[in-house]
Design a protein around this motif. Structure first.
Motif, mmCIF file in Angstrom:
data_model
loop_
_atom_site.group_PDB
_atom_site.id
_atom_site.type_symbol
_atom_site.label_atom_id
_atom_site.label_comp_id
_atom_site.label_asym_id
_atom_site.label_seq_id
_atom_site.Cartn_x
_atom_site.Cartn_y
_atom_site.Cartn_z
ATOM 1 N N ILE A 278 0.849 -1.181 0.000
ATOM 2 C CA ILE A 278 0.000 0.000 0.000
ATOM 3 C C ILE A 278 0.886 1.232 0.000
ATOM 4 C CG2 ILE A 278 -1.834 1.238 1.219
ATOM 5 C CD1 ILE A 278 -2.629 -1.585 0.158
ATOM 6 N N PRO A 279 0.736 2.149 -0.932
ATOM 7 C CA PRO A 279 -0.171 2.074 -2.070
ATOM 8 C C PRO A 279 0.453 1.290 -3.227
ATOM 9 C CG PRO A 279 0.951 4.194 -2.091
ATOM 10 C CD PRO A 279 1.442 3.440 -0.866
ATOM 11 N N SER A 280 -0.402 0.752 -4.068
ATOM 12 C CA SER A 280 0.003 0.132 -5.331
ATOM 13 C C SER A 280 -0.961 0.610 -6.399
ATOM 14 C CB SER A 280 -0.066 -1.396 -5.258
ATOM 15 O OG SER A 280 0.907 -1.910 -4.398
ATOM 16 N N LYS A 281 -0.440 0.773 -7.615
ATOM 17 C CA LYS A 281 -1.272 1.266 -8.709
ATOM 18 C C LYS A 281 -1.205 0.289 -9.882
ATOM 19 C CE LYS A 281 -2.031 5.340 -11.617
ATOM 20 N NZ LYS A 281 -1.623 6.723 -11.865
ATOM 21 N N PHE A 282 -2.353 0.051 -10.495
ATOM 22 C CA PHE A 282 -2.467 -0.801 -11.671
ATOM 23 C C PHE A 282 -3.173 -0.002 -12.760
ATOM 24 C CE2 PHE A 282 -2.369 -3.403 -7.919
ATOM 25 C CZ PHE A 282 -1.539 -4.455 -8.248
ATOM 26 N N VAL A 283 -2.693 -0.123 -14.001
ATOM 27 C CA VAL A 283 -3.279 0.595 -15.134
ATOM 28 C C VAL A 283 -3.590 -0.413 -16.231
ATOM 29 C CG1 VAL A 283 -2.902 2.420 -16.844
ATOM 30 C CG2 VAL A 283 -1.956 2.666 -14.539
ATOM 31 N N SER A 284 -4.807 -0.339 -16.754
ATOM 32 C CA SER A 284 -5.229 -1.271 -17.803
ATOM 33 C C SER A 284 -4.818 -0.764 -19.180
ATOM 34 C CB SER A 284 -6.749 -1.445 -17.778
ATOM 35 O OG SER A 284 -7.391 -0.316 -18.362
ATOM 36 N N THR A 285 -4.966 -1.629 -20.154
ATOM 37 C CA THR A 285 -4.867 -1.215 -21.542
ATOM 38 C C THR A 285 -6.173 -0.527 -21.916
ATOM 39 O OG1 THR A 285 -5.720 -3.335 -22.305
ATOM 40 C CG2 THR A 285 -3.325 -3.125 -22.140
ATOM 41 N N GLY A 286 -6.209 0.065 -23.086
ATOM 42 C CA GLY A 286 -7.405 0.755 -23.544
ATOM 43 C C GLY A 286 -8.434 -0.190 -24.137
ATOM 44 N N ARG A 287 -9.673 0.264 -24.147
ATOM 45 C CA ARG A 287 -10.775 -0.480 -24.750
ATOM 46 C C ARG A 287 -11.699 0.529 -25.406
ATOM 47 N NH1 ARG A 287 -15.559 -2.200 -25.448
ATOM 48 N NH2 ARG A 287 -16.416 -4.178 -24.798
#
Length: 150
Positions: free
Chosen positions: A11-20
């Protein structure tokens, strides 16, 4: 990605997705599934007369899309027990057909349940379009498994 358990989370951790990219078919199928046939979502002629000037995809579609995006990360594939709530959700901008959206998830806190047999992870979500505009945001705590004992 490897499944993360309660003990693995920083904590903290960040996740980023690909686009859709949101399609006309997405909008139509979502109207069918939800039963929300508001003309703003399904009638091109009507939608042209609104402040948006075109059809807007139902806002709840964003939450649905976001849950699919974080599932693709696989980080909670084997450890997720339950989404506990959706809190303080804000619809900041419309979702338009043709928008390319991505999700960001920040883990902001964690604690053990009162029995100590599961963890609770505090998560903040953002849904952002191709222009960098924040479309939706909110929080959603999740119950997560502890690492299995060997």
């Amino acid at each position: 990605m490897t499944t993360l358990y309660y003990e693995d989370l920083e904590i903290p951790s960040k996740f980023v997705s690909t686009g859709r990219t949101v399609t006309d078919a997405d909008a139509t199928v979502f109207c069918m599934i939800s039963g929300d046939w508001n003309p703003l979502h399904c009638d091109d002629e009507y939608a042209r007369t609104t402040r948006f000037g075109r059809r807007v995809v139902g806002g709840i579609f964003g939450i649905t899309l976001l849950t699919g995006m974080f599932t693709r990360w696989g980080v909670f594939e084997l450890s997720a027990v339950a989404m506990l709530s959706i809190d303080k959700w804000e619809f900041k901008a419309p979702i338009l057909i043709g928008d390319t959206l991505h999700a960001e998830m920040v883990l902001t806190g964690k604690r053990l349940t009162s029995k100590g047999d599961f963890g609770i992870v505090e998560r903040e979500f953002s849904l952002i379009n191709q222009d960098g505009t924040l479309v939706q945001r909110g929080t959603s705590p999740m119950m997560i498994a502890l690492r299995p004992q060997a």
